[in-house]
Write a protein that holds these residues in place. Structure first.
Motif, PDB file in Angstrom:
ATOM      1  N   ALA A  96       0.839  -1.210   0.000  1.00 42.56           N
ATOM      2  CA  ALA A  96       0.000   0.000   0.000  1.00 42.56           C
ATOM      3  C   ALA A  96       0.871   1.256   0.000  1.00 42.56           C
ATOM      4  CB  ALA A  96      -0.929  -0.014   1.208  1.00 42.56           C
ATOM      5  N   GLY A  97       1.954   1.236   0.761  1.00 41.50           N
ATOM      6  CA  GLY A  97       2.858   2.390   0.797  1.00 41.50           C
ATOM      7  C   GLY A  97       3.534   2.623  -0.543  1.00 41.50           C
ATOM      8  N   LEU A  98       3.982   1.536  -1.177  1.00 38.02           N
ATOM      9  CA  LEU A  98       4.595   1.672  -2.509  1.00 38.02           C
ATOM     10  C   LEU A  98       3.594   2.261  -3.503  1.00 38.02           C
ATOM     11  CD1 LEU A  98       6.470  -1.751  -2.842  1.00 38.02           C
ATOM     12  CD2 LEU A  98       7.523   0.514  -2.615  1.00 38.02           C
ATOM     13  N   PHE A  99       2.361   1.758  -3.473  1.00 34.76           N
ATOM     14  CA  PHE A  99       1.334   2.229  -4.410  1.00 34.76           C
ATOM     15  C   PHE A  99       0.975   3.693  -4.126  1.00 34.76           C
ATOM     16  CE2 PHE A  99      -3.058   2.540  -6.047  1.00 34.76           C
ATOM     17  CZ  PHE A  99      -2.833   2.139  -7.356  1.00 34.76           C
ATOM     18  N   ARG A 100       0.850   4.050  -2.851  1.00 32.40           N
ATOM     19  CA  ARG A 100       0.526   5.435  -2.490  1.00 32.40           C
ATOM     20  C   ARG A 100       1.604   6.390  -3.005  1.00 32.40           C
ATOM     21  NH1 ARG A 100       0.952   4.969   2.404  1.00 32.40           N
ATOM     22  NH2 ARG A 100      -1.034   3.976   2.785  1.00 32.40           N
ATOM     23  N   ARG A 101       2.866   6.032  -2.785  1.00 26.97           N
ATOM     24  CA  ARG A 101       3.957   6.896  -3.269  1.00 26.97           C
ATOM     25  C   ARG A 101       3.936   6.984  -4.790  1.00 26.97           C
ATOM     26  NH1 ARG A 101       6.105   4.537   1.181  1.00 26.97           N
ATOM     27  NH2 ARG A 101       7.182   2.850   0.117  1.00 26.97           N
ATOM     28  N   TRP A 102       3.647   5.874  -5.457  1.00 29.16           N
ATOM     29  CA  TRP A 102       3.571   5.877  -6.920  1.00 29.16           C
ATOM     30  C   TRP A 102       2.430   6.758  -7.400  1.00 29.16           C
ATOM     31  CZ3 TRP A 102      -0.155   4.128 -10.402  1.00 29.16           C
ATOM     32  CH2 TRP A 102       0.247   4.090 -11.743  1.00 29.16           C
ATOM     33  N   THR A 103       1.238   6.632  -6.794  1.00 26.65           N
ATOM     34  CA  THR A 103       0.103   7.466  -7.240  1.00 26.65           C
ATOM     35  C   THR A 103       0.371   8.942  -6.966  1.00 26.65           C
ATOM     36  OG1 THR A 103      -1.109   7.099  -5.165  1.00 26.65           O
ATOM     37  CG2 THR A 103      -1.652   5.664  -7.030  1.00 26.65           C
ATOM     38  N   GLU A 104       1.020   9.245  -5.850  1.00 27.54           N
ATOM     39  CA  GLU A 104       1.362  10.648  -5.555  1.00 27.54           C
ATOM     40  C   GLU A 104       2.338  11.197  -6.588  1.00 27.54           C
ATOM     41  OE1 GLU A 104       2.716  10.351  -1.521  1.00 27.54           O
ATOM     42  OE2 GLU A 104       0.658  10.318  -0.724  1.00 27.54           O
ATOM     43  N   ALA A 105       3.323  10.397  -6.987  1.00 27.36           N
ATOM     44  CA  ALA A 105       4.283  10.831  -8.008  1.00 27.36           C
ATOM     45  C   ALA A 105       3.582  11.016  -9.350  1.00 27.36           C
ATOM     46  CB  ALA A 105       5.421   9.820  -8.135  1.00 27.36           C
ATOM     47  N   GLN A 106       2.646  10.126  -9.680  1.00 26.59           N
ATOM     48  CA  GLN A 106       1.889  10.249 -10.926  1.00 26.59           C
ATOM     49  C   GLN A 106       1.061  11.522 -10.921  1.00 26.59           C
ATOM     50  OE1 GLN A 106       2.078   7.913 -13.604  1.00 26.59           O
ATOM     51  NE2 GLN A 106       3.806   7.397 -12.314  1.00 26.59           N
ATOM     52  N   ALA A 114       1.556  14.246  -9.140  1.00 20.97           N
ATOM     53  CA  ALA A 114       2.434  15.423  -9.192  1.00 20.97           C
ATOM     54  C   ALA A 114       2.932  15.661 -10.615  1.00 20.97           C
ATOM     55  CB  ALA A 114       3.614  15.247  -8.241  1.00 20.97           C
ATOM     56  N   ALA A 115       3.243  14.589 -11.325  1.00 20.34           N
ATOM     57  CA  ALA A 115       3.744  14.719 -12.701  1.00 20.34           C
ATOM     58  C   ALA A 115       2.658  15.223 -13.643  1.00 20.34           C
ATOM     59  CB  ALA A 115       4.285  13.382 -13.196  1.00 20.34           C
ATOM     60  N   GLN A 116       1.402  14.875 -13.353  1.00 17.78           N
ATOM     61  CA  GLN A 116       0.294  15.271 -14.224  1.00 17.78           C
ATOM     62  C   GLN A 116      -0.428  16.514 -13.736  1.00 17.78           C
ATOM     63  OE1 GLN A 116      -2.187  11.816 -14.344  1.00 17.78           O
ATOM     64  NE2 GLN A 116      -0.680  10.587 -15.410  1.00 17.78           N
TER      65      GLN A 116
END
Length: 166
Positions: free
Chosen positions: A142-152, A154-156
Motif C-alpha cells: 500500500a505504501g509503494l502504491f501510495r507513493r507511486w500514485t502521488e508521483a503520478q 504530481a507529474a500530471q
C-alpha cells in the motif's frame, strides 16, 4: 619496426583488447564486460528475473536478459531454458499476489477498485510494470502504491483517483 607493425606493446594491447571485445560479443575497440563475482552474477540474475516477472511479456524479457554479457554462460543458459508456460504462470502469480496485498493494505485502493475497476486495473498495470515488487506484506505494498500514485499525480498536476476519495 618492432612488435606489431611499429605499435610495440601498445599495439599488442590494442589488438588483445579488440579480440576480447569481439569474443564477448562486442565490436572491435569495445571493452569486454566486467567480470562479476559469483554472488554478483547471481544477484544480477535475480534482478533480471524479478524485472521479467513484472514485464508485459515476461518470456520476451527473460530471453532479452539472456543476452546480458555480464552474466556467466550457465546463468544465461538458465534464462534461455526457462519453461515459457512456467514463466507466464509465475508472472501471473506475482501480479495477483501484489494486487491482493494492495487491496488488503489500502482501503483507498479498494474503494477505487470498487468505484471504477477499469481505471484502477489500468493504473495497477502501470504501477506493476514501473515499481519493483519489494513489499512482503499489505501495508508495504500500500505504501509503494501510495507513493507511486502521488508521483503520478504530481507529474500530471492532477490529484489522482485515490486522493479524490479522501
Amino acid at each position: 619496426m618492432r612488435g606489431r607493425a611499429a605499435g610495440g606493446r601498445a599495439g599488442e594491447r590494442a589488438a588483445r583488447g579488440s579480440a576480447a571485445g569481439r569474443a564477448a560479443g562486442g565490436r572491435a575497440g569495445e571493452r569486454a564486460p566486467a567480470r562479476l563475482t559469483g554472488a554478483q552474477a547471481h544477484a544480477r540474475y535475480e534482478e533480471l528475473v524479478a524485472r521479467a516477472m513484472t514485464a508485459e511479456d515476461p518470456v520476451a524479457a527473460l530471453r532479452a536478459a539472456a543476452g546480458d554479457p555480464a552474466l556467466p554462460p550457465a546463468l544465461r543458459r538458465a534464462l534461455i531454458g526457462a519453461d515459457e508456460d512456467g514463466v507466464r504462470m509465475s508472472a501471473l502469480l506475482v501480479a495477483r499476489l501484489r494486487f491482493e496485498r494492495l487491496l488488503r493494505g489500502s482501503p483507498e485502493a479498494e474503494a477505487w477498485f470498487d468505484r471504477d475497476p477499469a481505471a484502477f486495473s489500468a493504473a495497477f498495470r502501470r504501477y506493476h510494470a514501473e515499481v519493483p515488487p519489494t513489499a512482503f506484506f499489505p501495508p508495504g505494498e500500500a505504501g509503494l502504491f501510495r507513493r507511486w500514485t502521488e508521483a503520478q499525480a504530481a507529474a500530471q498536476g492532477d490529484p489522482g483517483q485515490m486522493q479524490r476519495e479522501r
